[in-house]
Scaffold this motif. Structure first.
Motif, PDB file in Angstrom:
ATOM      1  N   MET A   1       0.846  -1.192   0.000  1.00 43.05           N
ATOM      2  CA  MET A   1       0.000   0.000   0.000  1.00 43.05           C
ATOM      3  C   MET A   1       0.884   1.245   0.000  1.00 43.05           C
ATOM      4  O   MET A   1       1.870   1.306   0.737  1.00 43.05           O
ATOM      5  CB  MET A   1      -0.928  -0.003   1.218  1.00 43.05           C
ATOM      6  CG  MET A   1      -1.894   1.167   1.269  1.00 43.05           C
ATOM      7  SD  MET A   1      -3.117   1.035   2.601  1.00 43.05           S
ATOM      8  CE  MET A   1      -4.139  -0.295   1.991  1.00 43.05           C
ATOM      9  N   TYR A  89      -0.353   4.308  -9.562  1.00 38.34           N
ATOM     10  CA  TYR A  89      -1.547   4.408  -8.712  1.00 38.34           C
ATOM     11  C   TYR A  89      -2.300   3.083  -8.670  1.00 38.34           C
ATOM     12  O   TYR A  89      -3.529   3.053  -8.621  1.00 38.34           O
ATOM     13  CB  TYR A  89      -2.452   5.530  -9.227  1.00 38.34           C
ATOM     14  CG  TYR A  89      -1.824   6.898  -9.201  1.00 38.34           C
ATOM     15  CD1 TYR A  89      -1.855   7.690  -8.048  1.00 38.34           C
ATOM     16  CD2 TYR A  89      -1.193   7.421 -10.325  1.00 38.34           C
ATOM     17  CE1 TYR A  89      -1.279   8.953  -8.029  1.00 38.34           C
ATOM     18  CE2 TYR A  89      -0.607   8.687 -10.310  1.00 38.34           C
ATOM     19  CZ  TYR A  89      -0.656   9.444  -9.158  1.00 38.34           C
ATOM     20  OH  TYR A  89      -0.078  10.693  -9.136  1.00 38.34           O
ATOM     21  N   SER A  90      -1.564   1.981  -8.672  1.00 42.27           N
ATOM     22  CA  SER A  90      -2.193   0.658  -8.725  1.00 42.27           C
ATOM     23  C   SER A  90      -3.130   0.409  -7.542  1.00 42.27           C
ATOM     24  O   SER A  90      -4.132  -0.302  -7.677  1.00 42.27           O
ATOM     25  CB  SER A  90      -1.119  -0.432  -8.780  1.00 42.27           C
ATOM     26  OG  SER A  90      -0.251  -0.359  -7.653  1.00 42.27           O
ATOM     27  N   ASP A  91      -2.811   0.987  -6.367  1.00 42.81           N
ATOM     28  CA  ASP A  91      -3.691   0.811  -5.208  1.00 42.81           C
ATOM     29  C   ASP A  91      -5.053   1.455  -5.444  1.00 42.81           C
ATOM     30  O   ASP A  91      -6.082   0.936  -5.000  1.00 42.81           O
ATOM     31  CB  ASP A  91      -3.050   1.418  -3.954  1.00 42.81           C
ATOM     32  CG  ASP A  91      -1.867   0.599  -3.458  1.00 42.81           C
ATOM     33  OD1 ASP A  91      -1.871  -0.623  -3.663  1.00 42.81           O
ATOM     34  OD2 ASP A  91      -0.943   1.187  -2.888  1.00 42.81           O
ATOM     35  N   ALA A  94      -6.987  -0.695  -7.822  1.00 46.51           N
ATOM     36  CA  ALA A  94      -7.508  -1.890  -7.166  1.00 46.51           C
ATOM     37  C   ALA A  94      -8.880  -1.606  -6.564  1.00 46.51           C
ATOM     38  O   ALA A  94      -9.727  -2.495  -6.452  1.00 46.51           O
ATOM     39  CB  ALA A  94      -6.538  -2.356  -6.081  1.00 46.51           C
ATOM     40  N   VAL A 114      -5.956   4.939   1.195  1.00 48.97           N
ATOM     41  CA  VAL A 114      -4.722   4.249   0.821  1.00 48.97           C
ATOM     42  C   VAL A 114      -3.509   4.800   1.568  1.00 48.97           C
ATOM     43  O   VAL A 114      -2.679   4.052   2.074  1.00 48.97           O
ATOM     44  CB  VAL A 114      -4.485   4.341  -0.702  1.00 48.97           C
ATOM     45  CG1 VAL A 114      -3.074   3.891  -1.066  1.00 48.97           C
ATOM     46  CG2 VAL A 114      -5.508   3.490  -1.442  1.00 48.97           C
TER      47      VAL A 114
END
Length: 207
Positions: A1, A89-91, A94, A114
């Motif tokens: 994260m 910004y993959s979090d 998700a 996040v």
């Protein structure tokens, strides 16, 4: 994260800097001095360097990566940017796979959850994220990422040394190979020479 996200105070400089990169030669290091050379001497402009590092356009030492080459290519730059946004910004993605099209409140809410940062920090993150997303193309972003992955896969594969080799033929569930053999016969009027060659082929190749 993620603990935080990169941001710039002068977000309106991001696009002009990207456009200036296209015209400038690729530097060995993307430094403050290089920024000055391409016309961005403000101290606020320097924040683009850590931003580009987080996006993957530069290494930690400031060396341009292969993604930087895409940024210089006017046919790839915005789709490449979209792909790098999705990675950084993959979090957020998700939480919402279309987060780049979400409302301000939705994006800020996701960023807050996040990172755990306060509203002031989240506001800065959002402003840069929104600026990046407004420039990027996301329909082609997945394709851009796939191209890089395919190129990496090709490098790992063993390629045939002989470009004329036929593809494997599957027969009865077992793989097999077919070869084309070219024989250059000597120029001679002595038929016995040819007979000897064909006899040898028959005995050694079972044809």
């Amino acid at each position: 994260m993620a603990d935080d996200y990169p941001y710039m105070v002068s977000n309106n400089k991001i696009k002009p800097i990207i456009e200036a990169i296209h015209n400038a030669a690729k530097p060995p290091k993307f430094s403050h001095e290089f920024l000055k050379q391409i016309g961005f001497s403000s101290s606020n402009d320097r924040a683009v360097i850590p931003l580009f590092k987080r996006l993957g356009f530069l290494t930690d030492s400031g060396t341009p990566t292969t993604y930087y080459d895409d940024l210089k290519d006017t046919t790839k730059r915005w789709s490449a940017l979209g792909a790098r946004i999705k990675d950084l910004y993959s979090d957020l993605y998700a939480i919402n796979t279309k987060i780049h099209g979400a409302t301000e409140d939705e994006v800020k809410g996701a960023m807050s959850r996040v990172t755990g940062k306060d509203a002031k920090a989240v506001g800065r993150y959002y402003a840069t994220f929104k600026t990046l997303c407004d420039m990027a193309k996301f329909d082609s972003a997945a394709k851009a990422a796939t191209v890089h992955n395919q190129e990496d896969d090709l490098d790992k594969e063993d390629k045939p040394k002989n470009g004329n080799m036929d593809k494997p033929v599957i027969a009865g569930g077992q793989p097999g190979f077919h070869y084309n053999i070219q024989i250059h016969l000597p120029a001679t009027t002595d038929i016995s020479v040819y007979n000897a060659i064909f006899k040898s082929l028959k005995e050694n190749l079972n044809i």
